[in-house]
Motif scaffolding. Structure first.
Motif, mmCIF file in Angstrom:
data_model
loop_
_atom_site.group_PDB
_atom_site.id
_atom_site.type_symbol
_atom_site.label_atom_id
_atom_site.label_comp_id
_atom_site.label_asym_id
_atom_site.label_seq_id
_atom_site.Cartn_x
_atom_site.Cartn_y
_atom_site.Cartn_z
ATOM 1 N N ALA A 188 -37.202 -37.384 -33.071
ATOM 2 C CA ALA A 188 -38.689 -37.344 -32.724
ATOM 3 C C ALA A 188 -38.987 -38.694 -31.854
ATOM 4 O O ALA A 188 -39.860 -38.739 -31.102
ATOM 5 N N GLY A 189 -37.920 -39.401 -31.506
ATOM 6 C CA GLY A 189 -38.039 -40.661 -30.489
ATOM 7 C C GLY A 189 -37.467 -40.333 -29.191
ATOM 8 O O GLY A 189 -36.916 -39.144 -29.074
ATOM 9 N N ALA A 190 -37.433 -41.216 -28.131
ATOM 10 C CA ALA A 190 -37.220 -40.845 -26.842
ATOM 11 C C ALA A 190 -36.783 -42.433 -26.324
ATOM 12 O O ALA A 190 -36.718 -43.374 -27.001
ATOM 13 N N ASP A 191 -35.841 -42.071 -25.150
ATOM 14 C CA ASP A 191 -34.947 -43.395 -24.568
ATOM 15 C C ASP A 191 -36.223 -44.152 -23.827
ATOM 16 O O ASP A 191 -36.956 -43.808 -22.968
ATOM 17 N N MET A 192 -36.069 -45.457 -24.222
ATOM 18 C CA MET A 192 -37.271 -46.393 -23.690
ATOM 19 C C MET A 192 -36.551 -47.261 -22.478
ATOM 20 O O MET A 192 -37.224 -47.908 -21.930
ATOM 21 N N LEU A 193 -35.364 -46.933 -22.246
ATOM 22 C CA LEU A 193 -34.907 -47.547 -20.778
ATOM 23 C C LEU A 193 -35.635 -47.294 -19.751
ATOM 24 O O LEU A 193 -35.910 -48.309 -18.888
ATOM 25 N N PRO A 194 -36.062 -45.938 -19.284
ATOM 26 C CA PRO A 194 -37.030 -45.902 -17.910
ATOM 27 C C PRO A 194 -37.941 -46.695 -18.131
ATOM 28 O O PRO A 194 -38.601 -47.235 -17.093
ATOM 29 N N LEU A 195 -38.629 -47.006 -19.412
ATOM 30 C CA LEU A 195 -39.921 -47.821 -19.450
ATOM 31 C C LEU A 195 -39.535 -49.133 -19.073
ATOM 32 O O LEU A 195 -40.210 -49.976 -18.354
ATOM 33 N N ALA A 196 -38.359 -49.750 -19.430
ATOM 34 C CA ALA A 196 -38.039 -51.025 -19.287
ATOM 35 C C ALA A 196 -37.646 -51.232 -17.787
ATOM 36 O O ALA A 196 -37.916 -52.342 -17.290
ATOM 37 N N ARG A 197 -37.209 -50.166 -17.138
ATOM 38 C CA ARG A 197 -36.941 -50.093 -15.804
ATOM 39 C C ARG A 197 -38.214 -50.163 -14.914
ATOM 40 O O ARG A 197 -38.077 -50.272 -13.823
ATOM 41 N N GLU A 251 -41.787 -44.507 -13.713
ATOM 42 C CA GLU A 251 -42.933 -43.847 -14.088
ATOM 43 C C GLU A 251 -42.387 -42.520 -14.784
ATOM 44 O O GLU A 251 -42.261 -41.308 -14.313
ATOM 45 N N ALA A 252 -41.988 -42.650 -16.132
ATOM 46 C CA ALA A 252 -41.399 -41.638 -16.978
ATOM 47 C C ALA A 252 -42.410 -40.902 -17.767
ATOM 48 O O ALA A 252 -43.317 -41.735 -18.435
ATOM 49 N N PRO A 253 -42.286 -39.708 -18.119
ATOM 50 C CA PRO A 253 -43.075 -38.999 -19.137
ATOM 51 C C PRO A 253 -42.921 -39.820 -20.398
ATOM 52 O O PRO A 253 -41.789 -40.162 -20.731
ATOM 53 N N TRP A 254 -44.386 -39.827 -21.035
ATOM 54 C CA TRP A 254 -44.119 -40.496 -22.417
ATOM 55 C C TRP A 254 -45.072 -40.252 -23.220
ATOM 56 O O TRP A 254 -46.179 -39.357 -22.899
ATOM 57 N N ARG A 255 -44.974 -40.363 -24.603
ATOM 58 C CA ARG A 255 -45.977 -39.834 -25.791
ATOM 59 C C ARG A 255 -47.223 -40.205 -25.437
ATOM 60 O O ARG A 255 -47.524 -41.373 -24.835
ATOM 61 N N THR A 256 -48.537 -39.557 -25.899
ATOM 62 C CA THR A 256 -49.853 -40.079 -25.838
ATOM 63 C C THR A 256 -50.193 -40.356 -27.311
ATOM 64 O O THR A 256 -51.512 -40.595 -27.433
ATOM 65 N N GLU A 257 -49.425 -40.152 -27.952
ATOM 66 C CA GLU A 257 -49.902 -40.460 -29.637
ATOM 67 C C GLU A 257 -48.638 -40.461 -30.453
ATOM 68 O O GLU A 257 -47.648 -40.276 -30.272
ATOM 69 N N LEU A 258 -48.834 -41.336 -31.677
ATOM 70 C CA LEU A 258 -47.657 -41.425 -32.615
ATOM 71 C C LEU A 258 -48.386 -41.133 -33.944
ATOM 72 O O LEU A 258 -49.302 -41.581 -34.331
ATOM 73 N N ILE A 259 -47.334 -40.576 -34.793
ATOM 74 C CA ILE A 259 -47.872 -40.429 -36.216
ATOM 75 C C ILE A 259 -47.277 -41.553 -36.967
ATOM 76 O O ILE A 259 -46.508 -42.266 -36.630
ATOM 77 N N TYR A 260 -48.538 -42.035 -37.925
ATOM 78 C CA TYR A 260 -47.874 -43.068 -38.929
ATOM 79 C C TYR A 260 -47.947 -42.194 -40.158
ATOM 80 O O TYR A 260 -48.867 -41.542 -40.439
ATOM 81 N N GLU A 261 -47.074 -42.738 -41.244
ATOM 82 C CA GLU A 261 -47.081 -42.006 -42.539
ATOM 83 C C GLU A 261 -46.644 -42.947 -43.600
ATOM 84 O O GLU A 261 -45.680 -43.792 -43.530
ATOM 85 N N TYR A 262 -47.266 -43.026 -44.659
ATOM 86 C CA TYR A 262 -46.871 -43.900 -45.711
ATOM 87 C C TYR A 262 -47.240 -43.051 -46.982
ATOM 88 O O TYR A 262 -48.205 -42.278 -47.229
ATOM 89 N N TYR A 263 -46.015 -42.894 -48.137
ATOM 90 C CA TYR A 263 -46.635 -41.983 -49.186
ATOM 91 C C TYR A 263 -46.582 -42.996 -50.410
ATOM 92 O O TYR A 263 -45.740 -43.691 -50.762
ATOM 93 N N TRP A 264 -47.706 -42.634 -51.227
ATOM 94 C CA TRP A 264 -47.842 -43.636 -52.435
ATOM 95 C C TRP A 264 -46.713 -43.732 -53.201
ATOM 96 O O TRP A 264 -46.007 -42.788 -53.625
ATOM 97 N N GLU A 265 -46.822 -45.036 -53.632
ATOM 98 C CA GLU A 265 -45.869 -45.443 -54.819
ATOM 99 C C GLU A 265 -46.057 -45.752 -55.987
ATOM 100 O O GLU A 265 -47.261 -46.839 -56.132
ATOM 101 N N ARG A 266 -45.731 -45.262 -57.225
ATOM 102 C CA ARG A 266 -46.227 -45.642 -58.356
ATOM 103 C C ARG A 266 -46.162 -46.990 -58.699
ATOM 104 O O ARG A 266 -47.282 -47.742 -59.677
ATOM 105 N N ASN A 267 -45.226 -47.585 -58.050
ATOM 106 C CA ASN A 267 -45.014 -49.137 -58.693
ATOM 107 C C ASN A 267 -45.973 -50.215 -57.828
ATOM 108 O O ASN A 267 -46.198 -51.048 -58.224
#
Length: 511
Positions: free
Chosen positions: A379-388, A391-407
């Motif tokens: 799901a992830g990608a190499d960040m080294l081109p960004l560090a350098r 002009e590398a293709p990159w995501r335009t969105e990111l998913i966040y997820e959290y699943y309910w815990e009974r405790n």
């Protein structure tokens, strides 16, 4: 049951989350395929990953979030390396985030969805690929995946860890050193640094090495080293503006959480002040910063500093009163956003990266630094081109997820889509309003655009994209797990009262 090269469980009668009792009748996972193609002309770098616990994105001296808080070594990393100013985790919880760091996968893919779920058989961590490619590898510090185990895990030649969260000061559990129980001698941050120095100092230089140094700090309860206690006692903490109650547009569940284990009205079922709490947090971080300076000094003496890729990051953020909350789990920026600094002068110069990067990008980046081609399907990608600065293709969105815990029942199941400008937050299993924020005009997320008419089309667009991405990545199931952990469900009878339903739910009959 079969496992593909990414280690993602694909088969089983119960769907993606249908099977968690691995021992009962489960077929053995397929053999791991750990040989990756090499990148031509790339010389493998030594790799040092320093992971801290609950370190929020702005809790570094150079960020000036408060008028106090010294982090000279982290400031140096930012000055001499690259600061990823928009770095996130895809789940703000220890075990899922750590699994995403090691696998390059979302929690719904690697399936370590909370702190109690076991590790699926066949899951592959990127150090296993490095080791197969000739690296010497070590994990020193917190593992905290697969319930409370401290048992050595695949992919590491050297193993120094502890059960669960570990202890700042010596306790009965001690450490697990290569499978043997060893007493903890002193303050945990210093001791882990000593183990790291010892291991690096014994490398011959004939093979590249990778060290994952995972501190307990700065996980609560925050206990600074004795030499740092009280350093910030007389400093003034600026309380966040969003800490105030009854903000218009705030979901009912968020307002109700003020009077809970994770709320400012009944924090940890007690009376702590978040300002004092933050001061201890920053005092506890001081030993981490000092330890990293010692490691960098050793690398300099060995002539390896400028040719070693150093990555510093947190496993999730932490809220100190924002939206009336403490801790993490929620999809607010202070919860899901982390510090991320990277230094390696032989690969890239100083700079700042504004693109949205995440914990899922660590594995493919480290593989690239090792001269390896990442396996398909991450799901992830190499960040080294960004560090350098490329002009590398990159995501335009990111998913966040959290699943309910009974405790920890205060926070519902959360899915969010974070774009560069907008964030849409969708809740499951509660009768409440969702959230939509314009981060360009409202970076502190105080103005929920869904609290009034006018933004329905934007919310529908982002909701459709969120569920399309979940569908494409196998994330359309909500996991069910057996009850585990203490139930932190109390409310203070004299604390904040229960919140009313949002106004949008009220409509007279027949209208």
């Amino acid at each position: 049951m079969t496992v593909d090269r990414r280690g993602v469980l694909l088969a089983g009668t119960g769907g993606a989350f249908g099977l968690y009792s691995w021992a009962a009748g489960a077929a053995a996972p397929a053999p791991k395929r750990l040989k990756l193609r090499r990148r031509h002309g790339v010389r493998p770098k030594n790799i040092l990953v320093v992971l801290t616990d609950d370190h929020r994105y702005d809790a570094m001296g150079f960020m000036k979030a408060q008028s106090f808080g010294d982090t000279p070594t982290l400031d140096r990393l930012a000055r001499e390396g690259v600061h990823f100013r928009n770095a996130f985790v895809t789940t703000a919880l220890c075990s899922p985030s750590r699994a995403s760091i090691f696998t390059g996968l979302y929690a719904h893919q690697h399936r370590v969805v909370d702190n109690n779920h076991p590790i699926p058989p066949g899951l592959i961590y990127y150090p296993e690929y490095l080791r197969a490619a000739g690296y010497e590898t070590a994990l020193i510090g917190k593992w905290h995946m697969g319930v409370e185990t401290d048992t050595p895990q695949p992919g590491f030649d050297r193993w120094v860890s502890f059960k669960g969260q570990g202890d700042y000061l010596p306790g009965p559990n001690g450490l697990n050193v290569d499978g043997a129980k060893v007493p903890q001698r002193g303050y945990i941050t210093d001791e882990l640094t000593d183990y790291a120095l010892d291991w690096i100092g014994k490398r011959s230089g004939k093979r590249p090495w990778m060290l994952h140094l995972a501190h307990k700090a700065v996980h609560s309860e925050f206990i600074p080293a004795e030499r740092h206690k009280g350093r910030y006692t007389n400093q003034t903490f600026r309380y966040p503006d969003s800490m105030r109650p009854k903000v218009p547009g705030r979901p009912m569940w968020v307002e109700n959480q003020r009077n809970s284990w994770h709320g400012v009205g009944y924090p940890y079922h007690g009376t702590l002040d978040v300002g004092d709490y933050y001061k201890r947090y920053m005092e506890t971080l001081l030993a981490v910063d000092e330890g990293l300076a010692r490691i960098m000094d050793l690398l300099a003496r060995r002539g390896e500093l400028d040719d070693t890729l150093i990555l510093y990051m947190g496993d999730n953020g932490f809220m100190f009163g924002e939206h009336g909350l403490i801790d993490k789990r929620a999809a607010y920026e202070e919860s899901m956003r982390v510090p991320m600094l990277m230094r390696c002068p032989s690969l890239f110069g100083p700079g700042e990266v504004s693109q949205v990067v995440a914990n899922i990008d660590v594995a493919p980046t480290m593989l690239a630094a090792a001269g390896l081609v990442a396996p398909d399907g991450l799901a992830g990608a190499d960040m080294l081109p960004l560090a350098r600065g490329e002009e590398a293709p990159w995501r335009t969105e990111l998913i966040y997820e959290y699943y309910w815990e009974r405790n920890f029942p205060q926070t519902p199941t959360v899915h969010a889509l974070r774009e560069d400008r907008y964030k849409y937050v969708h809740f499951h299993g509660i009768w409440d309003v969702d959230e939509l924020y314009d981060l360009a005009t409202d970076p502190n997320e105080n103005n929920n655009l869904l609290a009034r008419p006018g933004h329905e089309e934007l919310a529908e667009r982002m909701s459709a994209k969120l569920f399309r991405l979940l569908e494409e990545t196998g994330g359309m199931q909500i996991p069910l797990s057996a009850d585990a952990g203490e139930r932190n469900e109390l409310r203070d009878p004299k604390g904040p009262a229960q919140a009313p339903f949002p106004p949008r739910f009220f409509r007279p009959p027949g209208t």
